[in-house]
Design a protein around this motif. Structure first.
Motif, PDB file in Angstrom:
ATOM      1  N   ALA A 140     -10.098  97.504  -5.533  1.00  0.00           N
ATOM      2  CA  ALA A 140      -9.765  97.321  -4.112  1.00  0.00           C
ATOM      3  C   ALA A 140      -8.270  97.144  -3.875  1.00  0.00           C
ATOM      4  N   GLY A 141      -7.471  97.169  -4.931  1.00  0.00           N
ATOM      5  CA  GLY A 141      -6.011  97.105  -4.759  1.00  0.00           C
ATOM      6  C   GLY A 141      -5.480  95.690  -4.726  1.00  0.00           C
ATOM      7  N   GLU A 142      -4.256  95.550  -5.184  1.00  0.00           N
ATOM      8  CA  GLU A 142      -3.574  94.263  -5.095  1.00  0.00           C
ATOM      9  C   GLU A 142      -2.795  94.233  -3.785  1.00  0.00           C
ATOM     10  N   ASP A 143      -2.559  93.027  -3.299  1.00  0.00           N
ATOM     11  CA  ASP A 143      -1.920  92.900  -1.987  1.00  0.00           C
ATOM     12  C   ASP A 143      -0.543  93.551  -1.931  1.00  0.00           C
ATOM     13  N   ARG A 168      -6.106  97.500 -14.136  1.00  0.00           N
ATOM     14  CA  ARG A 168      -5.798  98.628 -13.260  1.00  0.00           C
ATOM     15  C   ARG A 168      -4.744  98.243 -12.210  1.00  0.00           C
ATOM     16  N   SER A 169      -3.813  99.124 -12.000  1.00  0.00           N
ATOM     17  CA  SER A 169      -2.843  98.976 -10.904  1.00  0.00           C
ATOM     18  C   SER A 169      -2.072 100.284 -10.811  1.00  0.00           C
ATOM     19  N   SER A 170      -1.446 100.495  -9.675  1.00  0.00           N
ATOM     20  CA  SER A 170      -0.626 101.699  -9.540  1.00  0.00           C
ATOM     21  C   SER A 170       0.608 101.546 -10.435  1.00  0.00           C
ATOM     22  N   ARG A 171       0.985 102.617 -11.091  1.00  0.00           N
ATOM     23  CA  ARG A 171       2.189 102.572 -11.936  1.00  0.00           C
ATOM     24  C   ARG A 171       3.349 103.303 -11.270  1.00  0.00           C
ATOM     25  N   LYS A 178     -14.402 105.044  -8.608  1.00  0.00           N
ATOM     26  CA  LYS A 178     -14.108 103.612  -8.458  1.00  0.00           C
ATOM     27  C   LYS A 178     -12.592 103.345  -8.489  1.00  0.00           C
ATOM     28  N   ASP A 179     -11.826 104.331  -8.970  1.00  0.00           N
ATOM     29  CA  ASP A 179     -10.363 104.190  -9.026  1.00  0.00           C
ATOM     30  C   ASP A 179      -9.680 105.036  -7.956  1.00  0.00           C
ATOM     31  N   ARG A 180     -10.425 105.458  -6.946  1.00  0.00           N
ATOM     32  CA  ARG A 180      -9.852 106.394  -5.969  1.00  0.00           C
ATOM     33  C   ARG A 180      -8.649 105.810  -5.244  1.00  0.00           C
ATOM     34  N   LEU A 181      -8.659 104.489  -5.004  1.00  0.00           N
ATOM     35  CA  LEU A 181      -7.525 103.885  -4.304  1.00  0.00           C
ATOM     36  C   LEU A 181      -6.238 104.061  -5.119  1.00  0.00           C
ATOM     37  N   ILE A 182      -6.339 103.861  -6.432  1.00  0.00           N
ATOM     38  CA  ILE A 182      -5.132 104.012  -7.267  1.00  0.00           C
ATOM     39  C   ILE A 182      -4.656 105.458  -7.230  1.00  0.00           C
ATOM     40  N   TYR A 183      -5.606 106.381  -7.259  1.00  0.00           N
ATOM     41  CA  TYR A 183      -5.208 107.798  -7.198  1.00  0.00           C
ATOM     42  C   TYR A 183      -4.435 108.076  -5.898  1.00  0.00           C
ATOM     43  N   TYR A 184      -4.996 107.619  -4.771  1.00  0.00           N
ATOM     44  CA  TYR A 184      -4.341 107.890  -3.485  1.00  0.00           C
ATOM     45  C   TYR A 184      -2.931 107.289  -3.457  1.00  0.00           C
TER      46      TYR A 184
END
Lengths: 472, 198
Positions: free
Chosen positions: A128-131, A413-416, A70-76
């Protein structure tokens, strides 16, 4: 009324069983709270400019299950950015393209579940990611393609970024409409009259700067000039984002070559929990949201006119964007040991994150209130049922309270790994091979980091782009 | 009810387990649309249709009547101006194949291939025998160059996405710069997102 619906539902054993199963599922998947602690060693590597090591730590975190499906987008995004900083452009391209595809898929899913998954903790849903994350994954990928000399592919990324910006205005309209309509499967069975807030950002200056240079490199001066004008308009028409001076840009020179330098600095915007309380008023048919500031002063955060027949008081939390000030206050560029000037800020990603989060935040706000209301009322009914007296009854009620609190956490959750700020500079220098040095200064004038690109080719025409990074 | 809940839980657990991979070989001409993105089928179909249109036009007959020989064509750059990463080399090869196989024209190597061949020919002058070394300045000059690009327009609202691809090709006479043919082919796709691998 919300609680009358609940009361009739609770008479049904089937509903109670389903609620318990759902509760167990939510509780069982260990996804009730955002796990961000694993970022600490990764962030430490970024501060030390050990990007390869950061990329390896991200892979290790994935192997340890820190990034679930469910967090795959952040990983990518995280892995793609780490490899970009490390100069592994091919690997970064693959990962950021995977991020783009995952974001496409997950956005479609998030729309369809807008009304049907209100009961689920947002942490349990696919991210699903932030804009702002989705915008910069394309722009950083454009830098990857430029580093690889793949102009057409870099243009694809710029077009994708611009398309996302055009879409922003209406992106959440359908999700809001679904929430307004309610749904047969709506777990909270609440129809709302709700309109998401609009973002006021639709023109990214850094994207314009990149495409301006790319057009100029292809000899399309008219197109380059149009992008230069759009860059200026980004500052003029969005002063809430671009509240700093428009940098001077140059895409061609009659007598010399143009060296363009981009520097990525600072820490990524993050999400923190905003703790709120919800109070229902049966006399006013009102749901009031209260906020207590750091000095203990209480104020109304918002309210919703919603029929309720009981007075309740619950606490809940939702995400807010926070930014960390960068240590970098000045960036100097030198060519062959001689200073040629400073870089200037073109994108403050923190400001863009705050503005673009506005529309989604209003949807999160409504969903969170509905969930808090529903779960609060359900907890109240369950506790009534569990109140069998004695220690057993007390333990059951305490377990219900703990369970409710545990499942009500803000999705943080968000990319760091994104930078916090992007600086640029265009300098006229003699064509040839040069040693390009970029010095990052802190506010006291000390150099935090120096990055040198040796024997860097600067051609009379074309896009001579040098890139430096200091994520401090 | 208890049984139903148990079955539901077991189904959830089973659904979470990975399934074994199955591979099926497909005919390369099979029309496949897995992701909705531009793919080999689009490339092949567009090339077949556009080149058939190009070669059915009057310029071929006019050229043969005027010169008594088939026109010589080369393929220039086909630019990707879409919002997808399209391998234009594959696309270009599809055009070259259709042109050569038509038998109506003669075809010379594309600009980026020539350098490699020329280098080989230059080396032959030094290292190959006089009998086998290929002569300099004997290349066949192309009469026409095929150039163009592919663009896309994305129309999206919420979860609905429609992508229109437009391929534009132009055949330009190299000496006179006259345009002998212009062709356009459009493809429209309604795309619903699939699941990405993890």
């Amino acid at each position: 009324m919300v609680d009358e619906d609940l009361h009739s539902s609770f008479r049904s054993t089937a509903f109670l069983s389903c609620f318990l199963v759902l509760f167990m599922l939510v509780a069982g998947c260990g996804s009730m709270a955002t796990r961000n602690k694993f970022y600490d060693p990764i962030t430490a590597e970024l501060h030390l400019s050990e990007y390869q090591s950061a990329a390896e730590k991200i892979e290790a975190a994935r192997s340890d299950g820190k990034y679930g499906k469910k967090d795959r987008l952040i990983y990518y995004i995280d892995a793609g950015l780490a490899h970009h900083y490390a100069g592994n452009y091919d690997t970064s391209v693959v990962l950021l393209l995977a991020a783009h595809d995952a974001a496409d898929e997950l956005f479609t899913k998030s729309i369809s579940r807008a009304a049907t998954s209100i009961l689920l903790n947002d942490n349990a849903l696919e991210y699903a990611g932030e804009d702002y994350e989705l915008l910069y994954l394309n722009l950083i990928n454009a830098l990857n393609f430029l580093a690889l000399g793949r102009f057409d592919d870099a243009f694809v990324e710029i077009r994708r970024a611009n398309h996302k910006l055009e879409m922003l205005d209406n992106k959440y309209a359908e999700a809001a409409a679904q929430m307004n309509r309610g749904s047969r499967d709506d777990t909270a069975a609440v129809a709302l009259d709700f309109e998401p807030e609009k973002t006021r950002f639709n023109n990214d200056a850094f994207a314009r700067w990149l495409s301006m240079h790319m057009y100029a490199a292809e000899g399309k001066i008219d197109d380059a000039e149009i992008d230069r004008i759009w860059l200026a308009r980004a500052f003029q028409e969005q002063p809430h984002i671009y509240d700093f001076e428009l940098p001077e840009v140059k895409y061609r020179s009659k007598e010399a070559a143009v060296l363009s330098v981009v520097a990525l600095t600072g820490e990524s915007p993050r999400k923190e929990a905003l703790s709120l309380r919800l109070r229902t008023d049966k006399d006013l048919n009102l749901v009031q949201i209260l906020y207590t500031d750091s000095e203990g002063e209480e104020s109304e955060y918002g309210h919703l006119p919603l029929p309720v027949s009981q007075d309740y008081y619950f606490k809940f939390a939702m995400p807010k964007i926070v930014t960390t000030p960068s240590l970098v206050s000045r960036i100097r560029v030198s060519v062959d040991g001689e200073s040629i000037g400073d870089l200037h800020l073109i994108d403050d990603i923190g400001k863009i994150a705050e503005d673009t989060f506005r529309a989604r935040k209003s949807i999160i706000y409504i969903r969170t209130i509905m969930r808090a209301l529903f779960k609060g009322l359900a907890t109240h009914k369950l506790k009534k049922k569990a109140d069998t007296g004695g220690l057993g009854g007390w333990l059951k009620k305490a377990a219900i309270d703990v369970g409710t609190d545990l499942t009500e956490n803000a999705d943080l959750r968000s990319s760091r790994l994104l930078p916090g700020r992007i600086y640029i500079g265009d300098f006229e220098i003699e064509p040839g091979r040069h040693n390009i040095t970029v010095d990052f200064f802190d506010p006291t004038g000390h150099i935090i980091k120096t990055e040198t690109l040796y024997d860097f080719p600067v051609n009379a025409s074309g896009f001579n782009l040098a890139r430096a990074v200091s994520l401090n | 009810m208890k049984h139903l809940i148990l079955v539901f839980l077991v189904m959830l657990m089973v659904a979470g387990c990975g399934s074994s991979k199955k591979v099926t070989r497909l005919d390369p001409n099979t029309i496949t649309d897995v992701t909705g993105k531009w793919n080999d089928t689009d490339s092949r179909l567009v090339a077949e249709e556009m080149i058939a249109d190009c070669l059915s036009r009057a310029w071929v007959v006019d050229y043969v009547q005027a010169n008594g020989s088939k026109p010589v064509v080369t393929v220039g750059i086909i630019r990707n101006k879409s919002d997808e990463h399209i391998d234009t080399e594959i696309f270009t090869k599809d055009f070259e194949r259709e042109l050569i196989n038509s038998g109506k024209i003669k075809f010379v190597a594309s600009p980026d291939q020539r350098d490699e061949v020329r280098e080989e020919r230059l080396e032959q002058q030094e290292f190959a025998s006089r009998e086998t070394a290929k002569r300099l300045r004997e290349e066949t000059g192309a009469d026409y160059m095929l150039v163009g690009g592919i663009k896309s327009i994305v129309d999206q609202e919420g979860g609905v996405k429609v992508v229109s691809y437009q391929t534009d090709l132009e055949l330009i006479h190299i000496e006179s710069m006259e345009k002998a043919w212009i062709g356009t082919k459009k493809i429209k796709k309604d795309i619903s997102s699939g699941s990405t691998k993890w």
